[in-house]
Design a protein around this motif. Structure first.
Motif, PDB file in Angstrom:
ATOM      1  N   LYS A 170     -69.260  93.233  29.488  1.00  0.00           N
ATOM      2  CA  LYS A 170     -70.027  94.157  28.646  1.00  0.00           C
ATOM      3  C   LYS A 170     -71.063  94.856  29.515  1.00  0.00           C
TER       4      LYS A 170
ATOM      5  N   ASN B 208     -72.897  89.911  31.364  1.00  0.00           N
ATOM      6  CA  ASN B 208     -72.869  90.764  30.179  1.00  0.00           C
ATOM      7  C   ASN B 208     -74.231  91.361  29.852  1.00  0.00           C
ATOM      8  N   ASP B 209     -74.191  92.540  29.231  1.00  0.00           N
ATOM      9  CA  ASP B 209     -75.368  93.244  28.735  1.00  0.00           C
ATOM     10  C   ASP B 209     -75.937  92.447  27.561  1.00  0.00           C
TER      11      ASP B 209
ATOM     12  N   LYS C 163     -73.812  97.571  30.814  1.00  0.00           N
ATOM     13  CA  LYS C 163     -74.945  98.314  30.248  1.00  0.00           C
ATOM     14  C   LYS C 163     -74.596  99.794  30.259  1.00  0.00           C
ATOM     15  N   LYS C 164     -75.090 100.484  29.267  1.00  0.00           N
ATOM     16  CA  LYS C 164     -74.808 101.929  29.171  1.00  0.00           C
ATOM     17  C   LYS C 164     -75.814 102.733  29.926  1.00  0.00           C
TER      18      LYS C 164
ATOM     19  N   GLU D 144     -78.717  92.972  25.953  1.00  0.00           N
ATOM     20  CA  GLU D 144     -79.390  93.784  24.940  1.00  0.00           C
ATOM     21  C   GLU D 144     -78.431  94.026  23.768  1.00  0.00           C
ATOM     22  N   ASN D 145     -77.184  94.340  24.086  1.00  0.00           N
ATOM     23  CA  ASN D 145     -76.188  94.583  23.045  1.00  0.00           C
ATOM     24  C   ASN D 145     -75.390  93.338  22.673  1.00  0.00           C
ATOM     25  N   TYR D 146     -75.464  92.297  23.512  1.00  0.00           N
ATOM     26  CA  TYR D 146     -74.762  91.034  23.263  1.00  0.00           C
ATOM     27  C   TYR D 146     -75.736  89.880  23.477  1.00  0.00           C
TER      28      TYR D 146
END
Length: 185
Positions: free
Chosen positions: A182, A79-80, A184-185, A82-84
């Motif tokens: 999740k 999972n990302d 990464k964007k 940075e956001n999670y």
């Protein structure tokens, strides 16, 4: 809660190699170092997913039972963070300790390993034979949070029993359902 199914990659697929940071031992671990003598279970998990939390206890029991039979278990979180941030390596180590994970819990920071395994959700389970050829992919069992079906691990256990008994698994392999990875964007 997202209901994302796993991608059912072709049976016989060779396990992609990796060398990732193990949040439990605080060292890098490769597939070759973590694999079992009789087979290997690769699991894409994360800390906060209700689907993973729902199966953790049975997953640990299965890992403890089958490790004695030569099956290696390796968990990976992709999972990302940075956001999670709840899925970051420091939290992974705590999560592994709190849930008594008897297996390494690897951090896939670049998400490259999730991509080469075509992992889509947590939990996403893959069983490889001693030559690291895929023999099972999909769900632990039919239980999901809130559906009232007890967590037994029957699908994974059946796949492992077939592997250890050198029998073909004739049961239907159903995709796992869980939270999407999740990305990464």
């Amino acid at each position: 809660m997202a209901n994302t199914p796993s991608n059912m990659i072709p049976l016989g697929t060779q396990a992609p190699d990796f060398n990732l940071f193990d949040t439990v031992s605080q060292k890098k671990l490769s597939l070759q170092e973590g694999k079992g003598n009789e087979g290997t279970v690769i699991m894409f998990l994360c800390n906060h997913c209700p689907f993973v939390i729902h199966i953790n206890k049975v997953l640990v029991t299965i890992a403890n039972t089958y490790a004695e039979k030569g099956i290696g278990f390796i968990a990976i979180s992709s999972n990302d963070v940075e956001n999670y941030p709840q899925d970051g390596p420091d939290k992974m180590m705590i999560h592994a300790e709190e849930n008594n994970y008897p297996f390494p819990y690897l951090y896939d920071e670049t998400q490259d390993i999730a991509k080469v395994y075509d992992a889509a959700c947590t939990p996403d389970l893959y069983v490889f034979d001693k030559s690291l050829n895929l023999i099972y992919r999909g769900q632990l069992d039919d239980s999901r949070p809130g559906n009232g079906i007890p967590v037994t691990g029957k699908d994974l256990k059946h796949a492992l029993d077939c592997l250890l008994e050198n029998k073909e698994n004739l049961e239907s392999q159903k995709p796992s359902i869980g939270c999407n990875i999740k990305w990464k964007k």
